[in-house]
Design an enzyme around this catalytic site. Structure first.
Site: not given
Ligand code: ADP
Length: 172
Positions: A11, A25, A33, A35, A122, A125
């Site tokens: 994480d 975004n 996600g 963010d 990216s 989502i």
């Molecule tokens: P985007 O909209 O740019 O695709 P996301 O947040 O949906 O962004 O996902 C980006 C990446 O971050 C994905 O590979 C997801 O698995 C990863 N991710 C989600 N939560 C965490 C976290 N707490 N720590 C590290 N990576 C994460």
């Protein structure tokens, strides 16, 4: 040079790097996600700074990056970047993703940050294929480290086993 780039699985909000990167975004107002996780863990200070940036420059375009503090995170700063939404790969997505990495690294270098950690921008989502995204990330970071003194260290954060394996393949 390679010793300045490493892969960590877990994480990103737990990391003690100088900065962590947020896959934000364009609104900068938070989302799901990584963010959502960053704003939850970092508290309201980060969102307040994002709102101030929005008031000043109207959000953040794909490929660009902005800097806030880390609020309650262990990291001192958050660099927010907006990745491209994957639309099949012919709409400039690779160039925009590369620009995300470069612009985050430029901010880290300007601030002389010791270390910066990137999530897979990216690849959630926004639907960018993970293997292609890992290749862009590794290429841009290596290129940067070969020509710049700062940041001293870059961490690629894999959220799951699949992402970790893809990053490790890029680094061998
Ligand atoms: P985007 O909209 O740019 O695709 P996301 O947040 O949906 O962004 O996902 C980006 C990446 O971050 C994905 O590979 C997801 O698995 C990863 N991710 C989600 N939560 C965490 C976290 N707490 N720590 C590290 N990576 C994460």
């Amino acid at each position: 040079m390679l010793t300045r780039l490493r892969v960590v699985q877990g994480d990103i909000t737990k990391l003690t790097t100088t900065a962590i990167v947020n896959a934000a975004n364009s609104s900068l107002l938070g989302g799901g996600g990584v963010d959502g996780a960053i704003h939850r863990a970092g508290g309201p200070q980060i969102l307040a700074e994002c709102r101030a940036i929005r008031a000043r420059q109207g959000g953040c375009r794909p490929g660009e990056a902005v800097l806030t503090s880390g609020g309650r995170l262990p990291a001192t700063h958050v660099i927010h970047t907006v990745g491209p939404v994957w639309q099949g790969g012919q709409r400039g997505e690779p160039n925009l993703l590369a620009a995300c990495y470069r612009n985050c690294l430029r901010i880290a270098a300007e601030q002389e940050m010791e270390s910066v950690a990137f999530p897979g921008i990216s690849t959630g989502i926004y639907g960018y294929p993970k293997a292609e995204a890992a290749a862009v990330a590794s290429h841009e970071i290596r290129q940067w480290l070969a020509t710049h003194e700062w940041p001293r260290e870059v961490v690629l954060v894999a959220f799951d086993d699949e992402a970790r394996v893809l990053y490790e393949q890029q680094l061998t």
